[in-house]
Structures are given as structure tokens and as C-alpha cells.
Scaffold this active site. Sequence first.
Site, mmCIF file in Angstrom:
data_model
loop_
_atom_site.group_PDB
_atom_site.id
_atom_site.type_symbol
_atom_site.label_atom_id
_atom_site.label_comp_id
_atom_site.label_asym_id
_atom_site.label_seq_id
_atom_site.Cartn_x
_atom_site.Cartn_y
_atom_site.Cartn_z
ATOM 1 N N ASP A 163 94.786 -5.671 36.365
ATOM 2 C CA ASP A 163 93.616 -4.838 36.065
ATOM 3 C C ASP A 163 93.719 -4.304 34.633
ATOM 4 O O ASP A 163 92.735 -4.264 33.894
ATOM 5 C CB ASP A 163 93.532 -3.689 37.070
ATOM 6 C CG ASP A 163 93.614 -4.207 38.498
ATOM 7 O OD1 ASP A 163 92.729 -4.968 38.889
ATOM 8 O OD2 ASP A 163 94.591 -3.881 39.200
ATOM 9 N N HIS A 191 95.053 -0.628 43.528
ATOM 10 C CA HIS A 191 94.594 -1.966 43.122
ATOM 11 C C HIS A 191 93.528 -2.399 44.124
ATOM 12 O O HIS A 191 93.800 -3.123 45.080
ATOM 13 C CB HIS A 191 95.748 -2.970 43.095
ATOM 14 C CG HIS A 191 95.261 -4.377 42.933
ATOM 15 N ND1 HIS A 191 94.703 -4.838 41.774
ATOM 16 C CD2 HIS A 191 95.194 -5.416 43.806
ATOM 17 C CE1 HIS A 191 94.329 -6.095 41.932
ATOM 18 N NE2 HIS A 191 94.609 -6.461 43.165
HETATM 19 P P1 NAD Z 1 98.253 -17.897 48.652
HETATM 20 O O1 NAD Z 1 97.627 -17.800 50.010
HETATM 21 O O2 NAD Z 1 97.959 -19.077 47.781
HETATM 22 O O3 NAD Z 1 99.833 -17.833 48.796
HETATM 23 C C1 NAD Z 1 100.464 -16.905 49.609
HETATM 24 C C2 NAD Z 1 101.753 -17.519 50.086
HETATM 25 O O4 NAD Z 1 102.456 -16.514 50.817
HETATM 26 C C3 NAD Z 1 101.545 -18.701 51.039
HETATM 27 O O5 NAD Z 1 102.316 -19.811 50.605
HETATM 28 C C4 NAD Z 1 102.019 -18.163 52.369
HETATM 29 O O6 NAD Z 1 102.579 -19.156 53.208
HETATM 30 C C5 NAD Z 1 103.064 -17.153 51.912
HETATM 31 N N1 NAD Z 1 103.419 -16.156 52.930
HETATM 32 C C6 NAD Z 1 102.658 -15.618 53.897
HETATM 33 N N2 NAD Z 1 103.389 -14.782 54.657
HETATM 34 C C7 NAD Z 1 104.630 -14.782 54.142
HETATM 35 C C8 NAD Z 1 105.836 -14.137 54.504
HETATM 36 N N3 NAD Z 1 105.896 -13.311 55.560
HETATM 37 N N4 NAD Z 1 106.945 -14.378 53.763
HETATM 38 C C9 NAD Z 1 106.889 -15.222 52.702
HETATM 39 N N5 NAD Z 1 105.777 -15.878 52.329
HETATM 40 C C10 NAD Z 1 104.663 -15.654 53.031
HETATM 41 O O7 NAD Z 1 97.884 -16.525 47.939
HETATM 42 P P2 NAD Z 1 97.993 -16.145 46.390
HETATM 43 O O8 NAD Z 1 96.699 -16.447 45.710
HETATM 44 O O9 NAD Z 1 99.259 -16.663 45.820
HETATM 45 O O10 NAD Z 1 98.040 -14.535 46.510
HETATM 46 C C11 NAD Z 1 99.148 -13.892 47.095
HETATM 47 C C12 NAD Z 1 98.862 -12.411 47.289
HETATM 48 O O11 NAD Z 1 98.682 -11.774 46.031
HETATM 49 C C13 NAD Z 1 97.578 -12.110 48.078
HETATM 50 O O12 NAD Z 1 97.852 -11.013 48.936
HETATM 51 C C14 NAD Z 1 96.597 -11.675 47.013
HETATM 52 O O13 NAD Z 1 95.596 -10.835 47.534
HETATM 53 C C15 NAD Z 1 97.541 -10.925 46.093
HETATM 54 N N6 NAD Z 1 97.051 -10.689 44.721
HETATM 55 C C16 NAD Z 1 97.345 -9.489 44.149
HETATM 56 C C17 NAD Z 1 96.935 -9.213 42.868
HETATM 57 C C18 NAD Z 1 97.239 -7.880 42.218
HETATM 58 O O14 NAD Z 1 96.722 -7.661 41.118
HETATM 59 N N7 NAD Z 1 98.027 -6.991 42.786
HETATM 60 C C19 NAD Z 1 96.214 -10.175 42.149
HETATM 61 C C20 NAD Z 1 95.956 -11.405 42.740
HETATM 62 C C21 NAD Z 1 96.371 -11.660 44.042
#
Ligand code: NAD
Length: 336
Positions: A163, A191
Site C-alpha cells: 500500500d 491492510h
Molecule cells: P495463491 O493462492 O497463489 O498462493 C497461496 C499458496 O499458499 C498456495 O500455494 C497454497 O497452497 C498455500 N497455502 C495454503 N494454505 C497453506 C498452509 N496452511 N501452509 C502453507 N501454504 C499454504 O495466493 P497469492 O496470490 O500468492 O497470495 C497469498 C496471500 O497473500 C493471500 O492471502 C493474499 O490475499 C495475500 N496478499 C497480501 C498482500 C498484502 O499487501 N498484505 C498483498 C497481496 C496478497
Amino acid sequence: MLSSQAEPVRVCVTGAAGQIGYSLVYMVGSGAVFGPETPVILHLLDIAPMMNVLNGVCMEISDCALPCVRDVIPTDDPAVAFKDIDAAFLVGAMPRKEGMERKDLLAANVKIFKTQGQALDQHAKKSVKVLVVGNPANTNALICAKYAPSIPRENFSAMTRLDQNRAQAQIASRLGVPVSDVKNVIIWGNHSSTQFPDVRHAVANVNGQEVPVYDAIKDDAFLKGEFITTVQKRGAAVIAARKLSSAMSAAKAACDHMKSIWQGTPEGQFVSMGVFSDGSYNTPEGVMYSFPITIKDKSWTIVKDLPIDDFAREKMDATGKELCDERDDALAVCQD
Ligand code: NAD
């Protein structure tokens, strides 16, 4: 020169088979976070059904021939993933599925971060620095820290750097200056769409002169309106365009955040992170509120005494209230 004698930094990335993980492991392996002279051992955690994908990621890391990467440990076992680690990027989380209520998503993720907190407590170094990226990031970080009582709670933080980067880039583009010429943009609170991107204390270098962003832009209506909503809704705009959520920019922001912890903040500059609120700026104590902070020797300090006007107060209170509600919901799930 990369020293073969230097002690490697053990770095865990969870959700390593996911979108953000794909960019993040490359950036960490390339030396962008811990320095090009520091060897790293990558501990990559994902869930069992993703082990094939994760093995593909490992093949690619090998094929990148990155001098910093000393070893790669792919696993679906948190005990292995967190063993003796120095830094953790907790990215893996349950994604929001169609028809899922916000509360159901929170409940699923709180359980993941409770389990990971317990595993960190047992297996990680007590000095480990834990960055939570997986959403709802602030509340997940709170729960993770709660279940890792042997690790100082100051070692946990939540990511609002994406952000901050978005806000900084919007201002730089409006002024026609490089993004590095805009400093001290603040993200207050959660966030989420209640976050408050604030440039009241930001400065920009315009024609060789450092000036307050409000004076440089000279458009209060924009800074109090469109600018804020653009940053708040940027994630949704990326999804609408890409049909996938922000990943490259999220990975870059995670690297920026961890690099700030490892290397400190430059004199006169601050960054935003979700950290335990001590009630500074009359925010609710004990939630992971995003503040402007400075970092020295891997310890953060909230920047004090910035003047807060009525406009900011209202927005800071609204995002604080949302964090309290999320905390209460999350703690109720943990009691189940
Ligand atoms: P994605 O779905 O492509 O990847 C997530 C991965 O996490 C998957 O491979 C899944 O199998 C794995 N996973 C699920 N449960 C798990 C567990 N218990 N232990 C280990 N791995 C596990 O998602 P992404 O696009 O990589 O995003 C990941 C996270 O980041 C999401 O929650 C998204 O909302 C968040 N995000 C946060 C911000 C921020 O600014 N804070 C920005 C973008 C995305």
C-alpha cells in the site's frame, strides 16, 4: 564477493508454490533482501497437494543458478519449514472462494496462523523476524504472535508496504518525479479498504528542492479523495485487469519490508508496517496497526508526535475499529 565461509541466513517462505511465492523466492535468492554477499538457505512450505508444483519451483530455482542460494528445502511440514530459521515470509493462506463470507475466510486463516505460530514457537530461532503477508495480514500476525509466546512479539509484523509503494508511486506519477524522490508516505491501520494512505507528512524532491507533498501537488481535494480511494482499491483494480491478484508487486513489497528490518531505515525516512500498537496516536492497544516506523539494529520504533488533524483522526479511528472487530472475531475462533 559472496563468501563461502559466511553463515547462511535461513529463510522460510510459506505458500511457496503460489503466485507471490513464485516471484518472492527468486528475489530472496537473488540477494535483494539479505544482500548479494549473504548466502541463504530457502525453506519452502506449502500444503501436501501442492508438492508437485513446489518441486517445479525448486527446479527453476536450481536453473536460475543463483550464487546466494546455498540450499533449498521444500516441505509440507511446518516443523521442517521453521527449523532454526532467521526470517519468515508467511504468505500461504486460504484464498477467498466464491460465496465465502468474510468471517469464514477469517476463521480458516486464523486456524492456519495459530498452527504456524505454535510451530514457530517450537522450531524457529527466538530471534526470527516474521513478516505476515497472507490476508487478513494484520490479524493473522496478531494470532501468530499470540501462539508463539517464546518469541518477542516485536519480531512479528504485517505487510502494508505494498500500500505504501502504491501510494508513493501515485504521488510520483502525479508530480512527474522518480518514485525514489517521494518520501515518508504513511499507511495507517489495517491492510484492507479501511486503510488510511496519508501524505500529510510526506515530502517530494521537485526541481532539486524538498517540499511537502501537499504544497507540491496543490490539490487538497485530490489528496483527500481520489488519491486515497485509488490506493485503497488498487488491489481490486489489479484483479479486474489481470484476473489474478497482485503478485509481483506484493513480492517486491515483502522484500522491501524485510530489507528494511534487516538493513534499517535511512536517516530522516520512515516506512509503514503493521506492528503491535502501544496506543500511540490514540489507536487501540494490542492490535497490529500500521504505523510510520523507523528501524535500527533490526528493532522498530513508532515515529512519535506527528500532528494529526480531524480528517486523519476520523480515518485512523475507523480502520482501528475494524482491527478491533477482526481481533475479537479471530480470538473467538481460537477458543473453539
Ligand atoms: P495463491 O493462492 O497463489 O498462493 C497461496 C499458496 O499458499 C498456495 O500455494 C497454497 O497452497 C498455500 N497455502 C495454503 N494454505 C497453506 C498452509 N496452511 N501452509 C502453507 N501454504 C499454504 O495466493 P497469492 O496470490 O500468492 O497470495 C497469498 C496471500 O497473500 C493471500 O492471502 C493474499 O490475499 C495475500 N496478499 C497480501 C498482500 C498484502 O499487501 N498484505 C498483498 C497481496 C496478497
